[in-house]
Write an enzyme that holds these catalytic residues in place. Structure first.
Site, short mmCIF file in Angstrom:
data_model
loop_
_atom_site.label_atom_id
_atom_site.label_comp_id
_atom_site.label_asym_id
_atom_site.label_seq_id
_atom_site.Cartn_x
_atom_site.Cartn_y
_atom_site.Cartn_z
N LYS A 1 0.82 -1.50 -0.16
CA LYS A 1 0.13 -0.29 -0.12
C LYS A 1 0.91 1.61 0.32
CE LYS A 1 -1.35 1.94 4.18
NZ LYS A 1 -1.35 3.15 4.29
N ASN A 2 1.36 0.83 1.17
CA ASN A 2 3.12 2.29 1.25
C ASN A 2 3.22 3.14 0.06
OD1 ASN A 2 1.16 3.00 3.62
ND2 ASN A 2 2.63 2.45 4.83
N CYS B 1 -4.03 12.86 12.54
CA CYS B 1 -5.37 11.73 13.05
C CYS B 1 -4.54 11.05 13.82
CB CYS B 1 -4.47 11.02 11.97
SG CYS B 1 -2.98 9.52 11.76
N ARG C 1 1.53 14.39 13.32
CA ARG C 1 1.51 14.69 11.83
C ARG C 1 1.68 16.09 10.32
NH1 ARG C 1 -0.60 8.97 9.39
NH2 ARG C 1 0.92 8.94 8.41
N ASP D 1 4.85 0.81 11.96
CA ASP D 1 3.53 0.17 11.16
C ASP D 1 3.06 -1.26 12.09
OD1 ASP D 1 3.10 2.75 10.51
OD2 ASP D 1 2.93 1.58 8.24
N ARG E 1 -8.35 -0.19 4.49
CA ARG E 1 -7.45 1.07 3.91
C ARG E 1 -6.29 -0.09 3.59
NH1 ARG E 1 -5.01 4.81 7.57
NH2 ARG E 1 -3.77 4.94 5.47
C1 LIG Z 1 1.23 6.24 2.85
C2 LIG Z 1 2.78 5.85 4.22
O1 LIG Z 1 3.85 5.83 3.36
N1 LIG Z 1 2.45 6.36 5.41
C3 LIG Z 1 3.36 6.12 6.27
C4 LIG Z 1 4.83 7.06 6.18
O2 LIG Z 1 4.47 8.01 7.16
P1 LIG Z 1 4.28 9.73 7.26
O3 LIG Z 1 5.18 9.76 5.56
O4 LIG Z 1 3.28 10.29 6.99
O5 LIG Z 1 5.03 9.14 7.65
P2 LIG Z 1 6.50 10.36 7.96
O6 LIG Z 1 7.87 9.38 8.21
O7 LIG Z 1 7.16 11.28 7.52
O8 LIG Z 1 6.33 10.49 9.76
C5 LIG Z 1 7.77 10.26 11.03
C6 LIG Z 1 7.44 11.71 11.49
O9 LIG Z 1 8.07 12.61 11.37
C7 LIG Z 1 7.64 13.76 11.64
N2 LIG Z 1 7.09 14.62 10.21
C8 LIG Z 1 7.35 13.93 9.43
C9 LIG Z 1 6.29 15.23 8.31
C10 LIG Z 1 6.67 16.47 8.27
O10 LIG Z 1 7.23 17.60 7.97
N3 LIG Z 1 7.07 17.07 9.60
C11 LIG Z 1 7.57 15.74 10.80
O11 LIG Z 1 7.52 16.25 11.90
C12 LIG Z 1 5.61 12.75 12.04
O12 LIG Z 1 4.75 14.00 13.14
C13 LIG Z 1 6.40 11.67 12.63
O13 LIG Z 1 6.86 11.33 13.70
O14 LIG Z 1 5.44 6.87 7.43
C14 LIG Z 1 5.59 6.08 8.68
C15 LIG Z 1 6.45 6.25 9.33
O15 LIG Z 1 7.19 4.92 8.77
C16 LIG Z 1 4.14 5.39 8.44
O16 LIG Z 1 3.95 4.97 9.85
C17 LIG Z 1 2.97 5.29 7.90
O17 LIG Z 1 2.26 4.56 7.14
C1 LIG Z 2 0.21 5.12 9.66
C2 LIG Z 2 0.00 4.64 8.10
O1 LIG Z 2 -0.92 5.28 7.23
P1 LIG Z 2 -0.81 6.77 6.90
O2 LIG Z 2 0.31 7.56 6.39
O3 LIG Z 2 -1.71 6.56 5.45
O4 LIG Z 2 -1.75 7.34 7.84
C3 LIG Z 2 -0.49 2.82 7.95
O5 LIG Z 2 -0.45 2.30 6.73
O6 LIG Z 2 0.63 2.30 9.17
#
Ligand SMILES: CC(=O)N[C@H]1[C@@H](OP(=O)(O)OP(=O)(O)OC[C@H]2O[C@@H](n3ccc(=O)[nH]c3=O)[C@H](O)[C@@H]2O)O[C@H](CO)[C@@H](O)[C@@H]1O
Ligand SMILES: C=C(OP(=O)(O)O)C(=O)O
Length: 429
Positions: free
Chosen positions: A22-23, A125, A130, A316, A408
């Protein structure tokens, strides 16, 4: 609203075919906005998030040929062709973005190709606030001007388009790296991304972008070098297996003290999870097209985990690990270091008799000989599946509400588990 009903106590035994990730799919699909030529993805999972991304890309002007609806679960030929001849509309509306945070991944491609994007801020969320500040700073480093207005991100490239720059992420961000990487492929000159995420889904995206004609070096490391090109071309790319779905079913075998052959997957994608599983006393052996997890006749030992960016233990998988540890022999400490609020499953597991205490970012889990079935509420995707795992192991009936979270990220979860002996059904409501 649908719910899932599980009669616990059935040992799993059989084969499960793992779907495409998915990701990875959610990052690969927006890459179709970077080119006026078609992008064909295979091994596309059939999930609610994929349908949401198809709708969003359709609004931006992508035409969609989704033959993937016809494939069987055990075939990787799930083809989805996305073709964006022109960008029809550069707005990603709140109604889609609020359902699926990964919608923000259209931002980089839209600004890079179209020069402008208007994307709803995703908001927080259930697992944390996030923010997307690091995505925005990365685009600013490539010359974009960003304004936040009325709940929307307005991003505009300079008149000559984005230009290469140096992006240093202060912490590892998967989505931030993906947005920056896609934008940099069309920026003039060289971009360097430091402290880039190294998740396999980033490697998959970078490999696909290179197949489209991008010039990315350092794939798989935390420093990516991108030489911008003026346009990208057509490509076909097979999505890698879903390592989180794989890990979830590996833990399903362990929690039911059963045996599963996981196929169409690769143990190398989830070494940290499998090493912890082996440390707990569960056997993991390579097998045809995947591996076998054998937890028959053994109670796993309590093993501590701390979530970390790849190649560490994935956040995850934290909720699923907690379900397993709730039935383990002895205590374990589970520390969540990525998201500040990813313990929403704890009170629900407690309703099933689990003994868990939270201290800040850590949870102490004292394993119990048995959990008992209960009515529980899913709060997010991985919390939902952790309750499914607990329900498979519990005595009696577990009813999980709000299963739209599950849809999802898990394709035909009831069918995959029922095919291996679980007593699980979806009750339509
Ligand atoms: C669709 C997808 O691929 N989702 C994955 C992606 O989410 P996602 O890409 O949202 O997660 P991130 O790796 O960006 O987040 C990691 C950390 O960085 C922080 N952060 C991130 C961006 C930003 O601009 N500022 C900031 O502070 C977030 O709040 C979090 O604490 O990676 C996460 C971490 O492996 C997984 O749990 C999610 O399943
Ligand atoms: C947190 C997840 O997805 P998303 O970043 O799309 O919320 C997930 O795949 O566990």
């Amino acid at each position: 609203m649908d719910c899932i009903r599980i009669e616990g106590g059935h040992r799993l035994d059989g084969t499960i075919f793992i779907s495409g990730a998915k990701n990875a799919a959610l990052a690969l699909m927006p890459a179709c906005l970077l080119s006026d030529r078609p992008l064909t993805l295979t091994n596309v999972p059939r999930l609610a998030d994929i349908a949401s991304m198809i709708s969003l890309l359709g609004l931006h002007g992508a035409s969609v040929d989704a033959a993937f609806d016809k494939g069987d679960a055990d075939t990787t030929d799930r083809r989805l062709t996305l073709h964006t001849r022109t960008i029809a509309d550069a707005t990603a509306p709140y109604d889609i973005v609020r359902k699926m945070r990964a919608s923000v991944l259209v931002l980089g491609p839209l600004v890079a190709r179209h020069g402008h994007a208007r994307v709803s801020l995703p908001g927080g969320c259930a697992i944390g606030t996030r923010p997307v500040d690091l995505h925005l700073k990365a685009l600013e480093a490539l010359g974009a001007e960003i304004i936040l207005d009325g709940g929307y991100i307005e991003a505009r490239a300079p008149s000559g388009g984005l230009r290469g720059g140096t992006i240093v992420f202060p912490c590892v961000t998967v989505g931030g790296t993906e947005n920056a990487l896609m934008a940099a492929t069309l920026a003039r000159g060289e971009t360097v991304i430091e402290n880039a995420a190294r998740e396999p889904e980033i490697t998959d995206l970078a490999t696909c972008l290179n197949a489209m004609g991008a010039r990315i070096e350092g794939i798989g490391t935390n420093t990516l070098h991108i030489q911008g090109v003026s346009s990208l071309t057509a490509a076909t790319h097979a999505i890698l297996p879903d390592r989180i779905e794989t890990g979830t079913y590996a833990l399903a075998a362990a929690i039911t003290r059963g045996r599963l052959h996981l196929k169409q997957t690769d143990a190398d994608l989830l070494r940290a999870v499998l090493e912890h599983l082996e440390e707990a006393g569960v056997s993991v052996t390579p097998a045809d097209d995947g591996f076998i997890v054998d937890g028959r006749d053994r109670t796993p030992r309590g093993v501590d985990v701390m979530t970390k960016p790849y190649p560490g233990f994935p956040t995850d998988m934290q909720a699923q690990w907690m379900a397993l540890m709730a039935t383990a022999d002895g205590a374990s400490m589970i520390t969540e270091s990525i998201f500040e609020n990813r313990f929403m499953h704890v009170p629900e597991l407690a309703r099933m008799g689990a003994d868990i205490n939270i201290h800040g970012g850590s949870a102490i889990v004292r394993g119990r000989a048995r959990l008992s079935g209960a009515q529980v509420m899913a709060t997010d995707l991985r919390a939902s599946v952790c309750l499914v795992l607990a329900g498979l192991a519990a005595e009696g009936t577990t009813t999980i509400n709000r299963v739209y979270h599950l849809d999802r990220g898990y394709e035909t979860v009831e069918a995959k588990l029922a095919g291996c002996g679980a007593a699980i059904e979806r009750v339509r409501g």
